[in-house]
Motif scaffolding. Sequence first.
Motif, PDB file in Angstrom:
ATOM      1  N   TYR A 110       0.846  -1.195   0.000  1.00  0.00           N
ATOM      2  CA  TYR A 110       0.000   0.000   0.000  1.00  0.00           C
ATOM      3  C   TYR A 110       0.881   1.245   0.000  1.00  0.00           C
ATOM      4  CZ  TYR A 110      -4.069   2.820   1.526  1.00  0.00           C
ATOM      5  OH  TYR A 110      -5.084   3.729   1.634  1.00  0.00           O
ATOM      6  N   ILE A 111       0.722   2.089  -1.013  1.00  0.00           N
ATOM      7  CA  ILE A 111       1.579   3.257  -1.187  1.00  0.00           C
ATOM      8  C   ILE A 111       0.733   4.526  -1.206  1.00  0.00           C
ATOM      9  CG2 ILE A 111       3.257   4.399  -2.685  1.00  0.00           C
ATOM     10  CD1 ILE A 111       3.998   1.641  -3.783  1.00  0.00           C
ATOM     11  N   LEU A 112       0.915   5.354  -0.213  1.00  0.00           N
ATOM     12  CA  LEU A 112       0.193   6.612  -0.117  1.00  0.00           C
ATOM     13  C   LEU A 112       0.995   7.716  -0.799  1.00  0.00           C
ATOM     14  CD1 LEU A 112      -2.309   8.019   1.118  1.00  0.00           C
ATOM     15  CD2 LEU A 112      -0.893   8.502   3.144  1.00  0.00           C
ATOM     16  N   ILE A 113       0.318   8.449  -1.677  1.00  0.00           N
ATOM     17  CA  ILE A 113       0.962   9.512  -2.445  1.00  0.00           C
ATOM     18  C   ILE A 113       0.254  10.838  -2.164  1.00  0.00           C
ATOM     19  CG2 ILE A 113       1.495  10.342  -4.772  1.00  0.00           C
ATOM     20  CD1 ILE A 113       1.563   7.376  -5.631  1.00  0.00           C
ATOM     21  N   GLU A 114       1.034  11.899  -2.005  1.00  0.00           N
ATOM     22  CA  GLU A 114       0.458  13.206  -1.661  1.00  0.00           C
ATOM     23  C   GLU A 114      -0.622  13.610  -2.660  1.00  0.00           C
ATOM     24  OE1 GLU A 114       2.652  16.779  -2.193  1.00  0.00           O
ATOM     25  OE2 GLU A 114       4.037  15.892  -3.625  1.00  0.00           O
ATOM     26  N   SER A 115      -1.677  14.275  -2.123  1.00  0.00           N
ATOM     27  CA  SER A 115      -2.817  14.586  -2.984  1.00  0.00           C
ATOM     28  C   SER A 115      -3.368  15.990  -2.781  1.00  0.00           C
ATOM     29  CB  SER A 115      -3.933  13.578  -2.708  1.00  0.00           C
ATOM     30  OG  SER A 115      -4.372  13.701  -1.366  1.00  0.00           O
ATOM     31  N   GLY A 116      -2.654  16.829  -2.035  1.00  0.00           N
ATOM     32  CA  GLY A 116      -3.118  18.198  -1.857  1.00  0.00           C
ATOM     33  C   GLY A 116      -3.754  18.481  -0.516  1.00  0.00           C
ATOM     34  N   LYS A 117      -3.940  17.456   0.315  1.00  0.00           N
ATOM     35  CA  LYS A 117      -4.497  17.664   1.648  1.00  0.00           C
ATOM     36  C   LYS A 117      -4.077  16.504   2.545  1.00  0.00           C
ATOM     37  CE  LYS A 117      -8.634  16.364   2.710  1.00  0.00           C
ATOM     38  NZ  LYS A 117     -10.101  16.240   2.864  1.00  0.00           N
ATOM     39  N   GLU A 118      -4.144  16.721   3.847  1.00  0.00           N
ATOM     40  CA  GLU A 118      -3.849  15.640   4.779  1.00  0.00           C
ATOM     41  C   GLU A 118      -5.029  14.671   4.789  1.00  0.00           C
ATOM     42  OE1 GLU A 118      -2.106  15.099   9.279  1.00  0.00           O
ATOM     43  OE2 GLU A 118      -3.747  16.521   8.977  1.00  0.00           O
ATOM     44  N   THR A 119      -4.746  13.398   4.566  1.00  0.00           N
ATOM     45  CA  THR A 119      -5.810  12.404   4.490  1.00  0.00           C
ATOM     46  C   THR A 119      -5.971  11.668   5.814  1.00  0.00           C
ATOM     47  OG1 THR A 119      -4.310  10.670   3.733  1.00  0.00           O
ATOM     48  CG2 THR A 119      -5.316  12.059   2.042  1.00  0.00           C
ATOM     49  N   ALA A 120      -7.061  10.919   5.910  1.00  0.00           N
ATOM     50  CA  ALA A 120      -7.320  10.130   7.112  1.00  0.00           C
ATOM     51  C   ALA A 120      -6.216   9.102   7.336  1.00  0.00           C
ATOM     52  CB  ALA A 120      -8.672   9.433   6.994  1.00  0.00           C
ATOM     53  N   VAL A 121      -5.673   8.562   6.247  1.00  0.00           N
ATOM     54  CA  VAL A 121      -4.601   7.567   6.364  1.00  0.00           C
ATOM     55  C   VAL A 121      -3.384   8.174   7.055  1.00  0.00           C
ATOM     56  CG1 VAL A 121      -3.015   6.041   5.118  1.00  0.00           C
ATOM     57  CG2 VAL A 121      -5.372   6.310   4.323  1.00  0.00           C
ATOM     58  N   GLU A 122      -3.033   9.405   6.681  1.00  0.00           N
ATOM     59  CA  GLU A 122      -1.906  10.087   7.321  1.00  0.00           C
ATOM     60  C   GLU A 122      -2.136  10.262   8.813  1.00  0.00           C
ATOM     61  OE1 GLU A 122      -0.098  13.610   5.398  1.00  0.00           O
ATOM     62  OE2 GLU A 122      -1.605  13.277   3.838  1.00  0.00           O
ATOM     63  N   LYS A 123      -3.333  10.730   9.154  1.00  0.00           N
ATOM     64  CA  LYS A 123      -3.644  11.005  10.557  1.00  0.00           C
ATOM     65  C   LYS A 123      -3.591   9.736  11.400  1.00  0.00           C
ATOM     66  CE  LYS A 123      -6.663  14.902   9.388  1.00  0.00           C
ATOM     67  NZ  LYS A 123      -8.068  15.394   9.354  1.00  0.00           N
ATOM     68  N   VAL A 124      -4.201   8.657  10.882  1.00  0.00           N
ATOM     69  CA  VAL A 124      -4.288   7.420  11.654  1.00  0.00           C
ATOM     70  C   VAL A 124      -2.940   6.717  11.761  1.00  0.00           C
ATOM     71  CG1 VAL A 124      -5.288   5.099  11.695  1.00  0.00           C
ATOM     72  CG2 VAL A 124      -6.732   7.065  11.167  1.00  0.00           C
ATOM     73  N   THR A 125      -2.205   6.660  10.657  1.00  0.00           N
ATOM     74  CA  THR A 125      -0.933   5.913  10.642  1.00  0.00           C
ATOM     75  C   THR A 125       0.259   6.754  11.072  1.00  0.00           C
ATOM     76  OG1 THR A 125      -0.432   6.441   8.310  1.00  0.00           O
ATOM     77  CG2 THR A 125      -1.810   4.505   8.745  1.00  0.00           C
ATOM     78  N   GLY A 127      -5.652   8.703  -1.189  1.00  0.00           N
ATOM     79  CA  GLY A 127      -6.302   8.888   0.105  1.00  0.00           C
ATOM     80  C   GLY A 127      -7.755   9.301  -0.019  1.00  0.00           C
ATOM     81  N   SER A 128      -8.541   8.935   0.988  1.00  0.00           N
ATOM     82  CA  SER A 128      -9.957   9.286   1.008  1.00  0.00           C
ATOM     83  C   SER A 128     -10.127  10.800   1.046  1.00  0.00           C
ATOM     84  CB  SER A 128     -10.625   8.659   2.234  1.00  0.00           C
ATOM     85  OG  SER A 128     -11.969   9.056   2.324  1.00  0.00           O
ATOM     86  N   GLY A 129     -10.972  11.308   0.159  1.00  0.00           N
ATOM     87  CA  GLY A 129     -11.228  12.740   0.117  1.00  0.00           C
ATOM     88  C   GLY A 129     -10.110  13.538  -0.525  1.00  0.00           C
ATOM     89  N   ALA A 130      -9.208  12.861  -1.235  1.00  0.00           N
ATOM     90  CA  ALA A 130      -8.081  13.544  -1.880  1.00  0.00           C
ATOM     91  C   ALA A 130      -8.569  14.619  -2.842  1.00  0.00           C
ATOM     92  CB  ALA A 130      -7.221  12.527  -2.635  1.00  0.00           C
ATOM     93  N   LYS A 131      -7.845  15.732  -2.891  1.00  0.00           N
ATOM     94  CA  LYS A 131      -8.207  16.809  -3.797  1.00  0.00           C
ATOM     95  C   LYS A 131      -7.931  16.430  -5.246  1.00  0.00           C
ATOM     96  CE  LYS A 131      -7.652  20.860  -0.782  1.00  0.00           C
ATOM     97  NZ  LYS A 131      -6.928  22.137  -0.620  1.00  0.00           N
ATOM     98  N   ASN A 132      -6.853  15.663  -5.459  1.00  0.00           N
ATOM     99  CA  ASN A 132      -6.437  15.313  -6.817  1.00  0.00           C
ATOM    100  C   ASN A 132      -6.153  13.821  -6.918  1.00  0.00           C
ATOM    101  OD1 ASN A 132      -6.161  18.191  -7.699  1.00  0.00           O
ATOM    102  ND2 ASN A 132      -4.546  18.171  -6.154  1.00  0.00           N
ATOM    103  N   PRO A 133      -6.477  13.215  -8.067  1.00  0.00           N
ATOM    104  CA  PRO A 133      -6.123  11.807  -8.259  1.00  0.00           C
ATOM    105  C   PRO A 133      -4.633  11.657  -8.514  1.00  0.00           C
ATOM    106  CG  PRO A 133      -7.084  12.703 -10.261  1.00  0.00           C
ATOM    107  CD  PRO A 133      -7.200  13.782  -9.220  1.00  0.00           C
TER     108      PRO A 133
END
Length: 239
Positions: A129-144, A177-183
């Motif tokens: 699982y690879i999280l990539i920046e999307s323009g906002k802090e996502t729930a994945v960032e906060k939780v992990t 990430g969920s709710g990401a501003k950009n794909p």
Amino acid sequence: MNTVYKNIQEAISNGDKLFAVLIDPDKFSVGNTSHFIEKVNTSMATHIFVGGSTVAENQTDILVSEIKKYTKLPIVLFPGDVSQITNKADAILFLSLISGRNPEYLIGKHVKAVSKLNNSQLEVISTGYILIESGKETAVEKVTRTKPLLKNKVQNIVDTAKAGELLGMKLIYLEAGSGAKNPIPDSIISEVKKVLHIPLIVGGGIRSKIELDKAFEAGADLVVIGTAFEEDESFLRLC
């Protein structure tokens, strides 16, 4: 039997593109299940993913049981925590957050999950699982408590994905990430796809049919959409 993963491989070999609807139990009303799944069944969806970053105890079990009443599509767990594991699903993405360096999400949670998985019939699919920046802090960032990979560091993303494959992962999941501003940019998807010999999943920030098609064209084997449906169920009619 490892039927879910086998079917994914066979579909890709046949040139088919796969599409999953992600349902977050924490944001979804169980009472709306029959209405929503009816729309999913008439869309191009091939899988239903269930999971979220923060979900109440037993909520996943309740929701999966309800979904099962209305569809024959495979239900795959996309868990944010061990508490989201239910034997009522067909398979589980055994996610290792290889973009981060928090040991709890690289291996810790997995160790805690083993006792549950040993007593289940779930098909376990190891997934990088690879999280990539999307323009906002996502729930994945906060939780992990991990930072996403920078999208301008393409080679780092490519190398991380390939490392996941070499470690034995069966799938690689690029996530904005969920709710990401950009794909995730098409260029990243295509560069990652070039080096992989395993299926590539892409999700996060996709809110239109055009963006969905672009992800497929760039090389995604399976595209996941969640927030777009949470905000507007009519999006299903476009898929």
